[in-house]
Design an enzyme around this catalytic site. Structure first.
Site, mmCIF file in Angstrom:
data_model
loop_
_atom_site.group_PDB
_atom_site.id
_atom_site.type_symbol
_atom_site.label_atom_id
_atom_site.label_comp_id
_atom_site.label_asym_id
_atom_site.label_seq_id
_atom_site.Cartn_x
_atom_site.Cartn_y
_atom_site.Cartn_z
ATOM 1 N N GLY A 36 -14.134 66.661 85.726
ATOM 2 C CA GLY A 36 -15.163 65.862 86.355
ATOM 3 C C GLY A 36 -15.365 66.170 87.818
ATOM 4 O O GLY A 36 -16.454 66.013 88.359
ATOM 5 N N VAL A 40 -12.579 75.397 88.294
ATOM 6 C CA VAL A 40 -11.667 76.292 89.000
ATOM 7 C C VAL A 40 -11.758 77.691 88.404
ATOM 8 O O VAL A 40 -11.727 77.871 87.190
ATOM 9 C CB VAL A 40 -10.216 75.787 88.943
ATOM 10 C CG1 VAL A 40 -9.260 76.828 89.499
ATOM 11 C CG2 VAL A 40 -10.072 74.497 89.730
ATOM 12 N N ASP A 146 -3.534 60.551 91.885
ATOM 13 C CA ASP A 146 -3.516 61.045 90.508
ATOM 14 C C ASP A 146 -2.260 61.880 90.261
ATOM 15 O O ASP A 146 -2.325 62.994 89.735
ATOM 16 C CB ASP A 146 -4.771 61.872 90.209
ATOM 17 C CG ASP A 146 -5.058 61.979 88.708
ATOM 18 O OD1 ASP A 146 -4.550 61.132 87.943
ATOM 19 O OD2 ASP A 146 -5.773 62.906 88.309
#
Length: 563
Positions: A36, A40, A146
């Site tokens: 989201g 990469v 996170d």
């Protein structure tokens, strides 16, 4: 679940980006992963001739894009060996990119999936590294938000632990670079105060670390449930019991998973406990640290601890305290939020393949700084490209790519290596000869070269010159020997010289890491040179001291400051 970008905009569809050059120097290669917050790519820095990872941010225009880049630049200022290195932040053709080091190796989630749970020693080593990384971020006012196994990389060949994906990181007092108004993070690793919509702080990252340690020990978060509502209930209200696998680490886990942020274990105490466990194999008494400075209140032990836990810090599973009424009310509010929002925004693991070797170097010298864990290292496995989708409440997508063979350490211009050894120029600023098959690992303060079976450990530590010189430093360490190393004995300290410089040689025996391995012996020499103290040691089982002494003599004879 639909992945969304900033302000709910859809994530861009796949595009043929391979061989595109951005900012005039970064040539994009294979896509490594997408989520989201961004995509990469493996890329080549054509200016410096090195491989890098390039993250294309999924952000909008104007203030949103400017804020994203501002926060990304702040994250780039975090300098720590266990934080992914950010090389550059660029804009090209209206798109925004973060250029990072490419860590060859899988994530902790990959490791758990492939090899199963870690032992307590390896878990403590990982936890200690992550505490250092979080501390460096918090000092800059950056919250990760996170922390989970998918965002922890295990570098192949070295076992270096790297905290990555600060994509939803938040600067204290600012908005996030993720979408405004949506919940971000992985619910199974999210603190109860964040579930209730309260402001997050450093303590929230420590809660996530506690959940991660449980996952490392068992293979999954202690708050894993079959539904998002179940996860929220578990985080906010269910009884919390450290897993049986936590063993001696149970008091630490319980302290980090304290729902009351005022009583949650702080970073300093957690680091002290993990450092002691990694170094000695036992957890210190909770609250046995030096008294707080005048005017600063002592941090209370987590609520619900039994007198036995407070006195010995050696427990198995135990019940956590009942949550407060405010937390129960918060659960209702959290469930309402879920009902209204309808979905939880998630981030992706943008990682590399599993198969990195386990670190094995645990320092068995008393009174020393944190070391690494004891499980034996394994060479990196060459695995095919794999893609794994995890259909849990975190809705994490993982894509991995095969690593190239790890590069050989650079040769040094120092003394040549004898037969069976190779010379290394260590990044920490010294050179020496080590056996051909020994693998490098490190913690926050020291470097180790470890044999494949974990029996032999060559350790090196470089610090500013110590008050009183090498002899005083060794005597201070020796004084802590009986309290830190079970069965500490046969200890001697002898003043000597190294290359004409004052030095001290310390030897001792102790009971070792396990009954199966038996007693270990350590040879340790330290000396001062050009304002620095160099400390080189070798430890091994007492039945293999001839080999240990040979490694020790070779390390000292070949050692050169600066490589």
């Amino acid at each position: 679940m639909t992945l969304t970008g900033s302000r709910g905009n859809s994530v861009p569809q796949d595009e043929p980006r391979k061989d595109v050059v951005i900012a005039g120097r970064y040539r994009l290669g294979k896509r490594l992963g997408r989520g989201g917050m961004g995509t990469v790519w493996r890329a080549s820095d054509e200016l410096l001739g090195r491989a890098v990872a390039v993250k294309e941010l999924h952000v909008g225009e104007g203030k949103e894009a400017a804020g994203a880049l501002r926060e990304a630049r702040t994250v780039a200022q975090i300098k720590h060996p266990h934080v992914v290195v950010v090389h550059d932040v660029v804009e090209d053709d209206g798109r925004h990119y973060i250029v990072m080091e490419l860590v060859e190796g899988g994530s902790l989630a990959d490791r758990l999936g492939a090899d199963g749970p870690l032992d307590t020693g390896e878990t403590a080593r990982v936890g200690l590294a992550l505490l250092g990384a979080l501390g460096a971020a918090h000092e800059r006012g950056v919250l990760h938000r996170d922390v989970k196994p998918a965002n922890v990389l295990m570098e192949a060949g070295t076992g270096r632990v790297v905290l990555t994906d600060f994509g939803i990181a938040r600067l204290a007092g600012s908005t996030t670079i993720s979408e405004t108004g949506a919940f971000v993070g992985s619910p199974e690793y999210t603190s109860p105060e964040r579930m209730q919509g309260a402001a997050a702080g450093p303590a929230s990252d420590l809660w996530s670390l506690g959940a991660l340690l449980c996952a490392a020990l068992t293979g999954e978060s202690p708050f894993h449930r079959d539904s998002l509502g179940g996860v929220l209930h578990a985080v906010v209200q269910d009884e919390i019991r450290p897993p049986a696998q936590a063993g001696p680490l149970a008091p630490l886990v319980r302290g980090l998973l304290e729902r009351d942020t005022e009583r949650r274990l702080g970073a300093a105490e957690a680091q002290r406990m993990l450092s002691a466990y990694v170094t000695t194999g036992s957890l210190p008494l909770l609250g046995s640290a030096p008294a707080p400075a005048p005017g600063r209140p002592a941090v209370p032990a987590p609520v619900g601890w039994s007198p036995t836990e407070r006195a010995t810090a050696q427990t198995g599973p135990a019940a956590a305290p009942e949550p407060r009424a405010g937390l129960r009310a918060g659960l209702v509010a959290a469930l309402v939020v879920v009902a209204v929002v309808g979905a939880v925004a998630v981030t992706s693991l943008l990682s590399r393949p599993a198969g990195g070797g386990r670190d094995t170097a645990q320092d068995d010298r008393p009174g020393r700084a944190p070391a690494t864990a004891t499980s034996a290292p394994r060479p990196p496995a060459a695995s095919p490209v794999t893609a794994t989708a995890t259909a849990t409440a975190t809705a994490t997508t993982t894509v991995t790519a095969p690593p190239p063979a790890p590069p050989a350490p650079p040769a040094s211009a120092g003394k040549p290596a004898p037969a069976g050894y190779r010379r290394v120029a260590d990044p920490a600023g010294f050179g020496l000869a080590v056996p051909q098959d020994f693998q490098r690992t490190t913690d926050d303060q020291r470097v180790f070269y470890v044999s494949p079976d974990g029996a032999f450990r060559i350790g090196i530590k470089v610090t500013p010159a110590s008050p009183g010189g090498p002899l005083a430093a060794m005597r201070r360490s020796d004084a802590n020997g009986p309290s830190n190393n079970p069965g500490y004995r046969a200890n001697t300290i002898v003043p000597t010289t190294h290359d004409g410089l004052p030095a001290a040689l310390w030897e001792f025996t102790w009971n070792g890491f396990s009954p199966a391995e038996g007693a270990r012996h350590t040879y340790d020499l330290c000396w001062d040179e050009n304002g620095r103290m160099y400390d080189v040691w070798v430890s091994a089982p007492v039945g293999r001291l001839t080999e240990a002494r040979a490694h020790f003599d070779t390390a000292l004879d070949s050692f050169t400051p600066g490589g």
